[in-house]
Design an enzyme around this catalytic site. Structure first.
Site, PDB file in Angstrom:
ATOM      1  N   GLU A 272       0.851  -1.193   0.000  1.00 46.01           N
ATOM      2  CA  GLU A 272       0.000   0.000   0.000  1.00 46.01           C
ATOM      3  C   GLU A 272       0.887   1.245   0.000  1.00 46.01           C
ATOM      4  O   GLU A 272       1.911   1.286   0.683  1.00 46.01           O
ATOM      5  CB  GLU A 272      -0.872  -0.022   1.265  1.00 46.01           C
ATOM      6  CG  GLU A 272      -1.720   1.199   1.497  1.00 46.01           C
ATOM      7  CD  GLU A 272      -2.344   1.212   2.883  1.00 46.01           C
ATOM      8  OE1 GLU A 272      -3.389   1.868   3.049  1.00 46.01           O
ATOM      9  OE2 GLU A 272      -1.782   0.576   3.809  1.00 46.01           O
ATOM     10  N   LYS A 331      -9.780   0.303  -2.249  1.00 46.44           N
ATOM     11  CA  LYS A 331     -10.105  -0.069  -0.871  1.00 46.44           C
ATOM     12  C   LYS A 331     -11.566   0.205  -0.546  1.00 46.44           C
ATOM     13  O   LYS A 331     -12.058   1.329  -0.701  1.00 46.44           O
ATOM     14  CB  LYS A 331      -9.200   0.686   0.107  1.00 46.44           C
ATOM     15  CG  LYS A 331      -9.334   0.231   1.558  1.00 46.44           C
ATOM     16  CD  LYS A 331      -8.328   0.949   2.442  1.00 46.44           C
ATOM     17  CE  LYS A 331      -8.383   0.439   3.879  1.00 46.44           C
ATOM     18  NZ  LYS A 331      -7.412   1.124   4.763  1.00 46.44           N
ATOM     19  N   CYS A 388      -4.473  -3.123   4.111  1.00 47.91           N
ATOM     20  CA  CYS A 388      -4.174  -2.696   5.481  1.00 47.91           C
ATOM     21  C   CYS A 388      -5.190  -3.236   6.492  1.00 47.91           C
ATOM     22  O   CYS A 388      -5.326  -4.438   6.655  1.00 47.91           O
ATOM     23  CB  CYS A 388      -4.066  -1.176   5.536  1.00 47.91           C
ATOM     24  SG  CYS A 388      -3.221  -0.565   7.024  1.00 47.91           S
TER      25      CYS A 388
END
Length: 533
Positions: A272, A331, A388
């Site tokens: 990321e 995301k 994440c």
């Protein structure tokens, strides 16, 4: 001495919360979790709802204050840390109040063996209901601190393949409740009940190690290169210095190509935010990524941030040498107060920290997967994606697996958390999710911990934090789904429904007792009045 005795329950609740915290990484004493939960159960039994809530809140402070300290590290101050600790502790306060109410139900009161088992079940349902609630609501919830995530090294881990994270947490709570009932049965001299409860707790702790957890490749393997380019410790300045982060990852990829040879990998995964300037819109960044992809002879998954219409998006882009960007995953679950500020005007009225995030991150749409053409096999492979903190959400990764994901990829950026426990907690979450979904997990960080995790939750390879390094592995590709994924959201829904029913029954019982006391008080008053007449 009196004050010490009065404060003992609060000290016990604090110690119990700290015991549960010690079960999580980096301390990792997984067996401390059932002991800490047992402490809360004992301390709140026989209390009124108000006292139960207070003890639950103190327990929450003991657990979440050290567990979530990484928030203070990332923010550089204690405002967000304190706020999140208080919010999460409020759920434990609700649990303490709920158990104080429910514990008084007639079906849970008494020495009969059946009552003991009913208490074990009732407390487990309440715990799971509260854990599921705080992991999903509000604003998507915050699953850090699920008991399941303390079990990455425990023999009970295989349970996750059958019951998901919630099922794994439930086993820990049942063990804790059985321990409490063992102590009670010993006091009451009920040897048969002691044996039954102890045997149940022991079996739940040890027997899961024998449960089958399928790990073999069902559709071949994918040869993966995971690149950790590293970021300067003054990461904010590093991301501000154009192309430094991208350059680090490009350089590490060139080094990887020199070590393994061009054209020997199927895909290379960057973390990321690995491109500090979006290569889709910045030519210099695109050149670095393209040269790295050409050197390694495989597509590269690149983390980039896109700015569109006054919002930003957190993307992982498939980049092929010569042709550039292709499919991307955006995301789905940005983190409230970290990647966007809900109710910004209200938050700004409380603290200026609201404006630390200048541009809110919006949620992506579309599949929870990416399709990658494996370079050495000339075929397409579907990977389930989570960026994440999305690794902590069963349902997010479940969606990717349901859409055909054969391996799970978790690009992450831990740079802002420095040497806190966040990276170790995230690694443990990846281990649990590997078992829940029956998939290998490739977790790739800018600064560590980058790791290859087997479908059985075993860390096969891992890098050291704050180093430039690469991992290479042939990860198994799997098609079948575990029972946990087939059950889907049902266990969580049932737990919350069961918890609601128990609390409602407790409220009704409390009202009934209150009316009974009121009637008895009225009769006594009437008798007293007649006697005076």
């Amino acid at each position: 001495m009196r004050r010490l005795r009065a404060g003992a329950p609060a000290l016990g609740a604090l110690a119990s919360g700290l015991a549960v915290w010690a079960a999580f990484p980096p301390v990792g004493l997984w067996w401390a979790a059932p002991l800490g939960v047992a402490g809360l159960l004992v301390l709140t039994a026989g209390r009124g709802p108000a006292v139960g809530a207070g003890l639950g809140a103190v327990f929450g402070l003991g657990l979440f204050t050290p567990l979530l300290h990484f928030i203070a590290v990332a923010m550089g101050n204690s405002v967000g840390w304190a706020a999140l600790v208080l919010v999460e502790s409020a759920y434990l306060a609700a649990l303490g109040a709920a158990w104080a109410l429910v514990r008084r139900l007639g079906v849970l009161t008494g020495d009969h063996a059946g009552k003991a088992w009913a208490r074990v079940l009732a407390f487990t349902v309440l715990w799971c209901a509260v854990e599921e609630l705080r992991s999903s609501w509000p604003l998507g919830g915050f699953p850090f601190g699920r008991l399941a995530f303390a079990m990455a090294q425990a023999p009970v881990l295989p349970v996750a393949a059958y019951g998901g994270s919630l099922g794994l947490s439930a086993v820990v709570v049942v063990v804790a409740a059985c321990l409490v009932e063992v102590v009670g049965a010993l006091r009451r001299r009920r040897p048969r009940l002691v044996v039954a409860l102890a045997a149940t707790a022991s079996a739940l702790l040890l027997a899961p190690a024998a449960l089958p957890v399928p790990t073999g490749a069902q559709d071949g393997t994918l040869r993966v290169g995971a690149v950790q380019g590293n970021v300067a410790t003054d990461f904010e300045d590093a991301f501000g210095r154009a192309l430094e982060v991208t350059g680090n990852h490009a350089e590490a990829t060139h080094q990887l190509a020199a070590e393994v040879g061009t054209g020997t990998l199927d895909v290379v995964i960057w973390p990321e935010n690995s491109a500090d300037l979006d290569p889709r819109t910045h030519l210099a960044s695109a050149a670095l990524v393209d040269e790295a992809a050409e050197a390694v002879g495989a597509p590269v998954l690149v983390g980039a941030v896109a700015f569109e219409d006054d919002v930003r998006y957190n993307d992982i882009v498939v980049w092929s040498a010569g042709t550039g960007p292709g499919e991307y995953y955006r995301k789905h679950r940005p983190v409230p107060f970290a990647e966007y500020v809900p109710f910004r005007s209200l938050v700004r009225a409380v603290t200026a920290q609201a404006d630390r995030i200048g541009t809110d991150m919006a949620a992506g749409t579309g599949p929870q997967t990416l399709t990658v053409r494996a370079a050495t096999q000339d075929r397409e492979v579907t990977v389930a994606m989570g960026i994440c903190f999305e690794v902590a959400y069963d349902e997010v990764l479940r969606e990717g697996v349901a859409q055909g994901g054969q391996v799970i990829v978790i690009p992450t950026n831990n740079a802002s958390f420095l040497s806190s426990s966040e990276a170790a907690q995230q690694l443990a979450q990846g281990q649990v999710q590997a078992v829940v979904h029956g998939r290998a997990v490739v977790q790739v960080s800018t600064v560590g911990i980058t790791a290859i995790i087997s479908p059985a939750g075993e860390v096969l390879q891992a890098t050291r934090p704050y180093t430039s390094a690469s991992l290479v592995a042939d990860v198994p590709l799997r098609r079948t789904t575990n029972l946990a994924d087939r059950l889907g959201a049902a266990p969580g829904v049932l737990a919350q429904a069961g918890g609601a029913v128990l609390v409602a029954a407790g409220i009704v019982e409390a009202a009934r007792r209150s009316r009974g006391r009121s009637r008895r008080g009225s009769r006594r008053a009437d008798r007293t009045e007649r006697e005076h007449q």
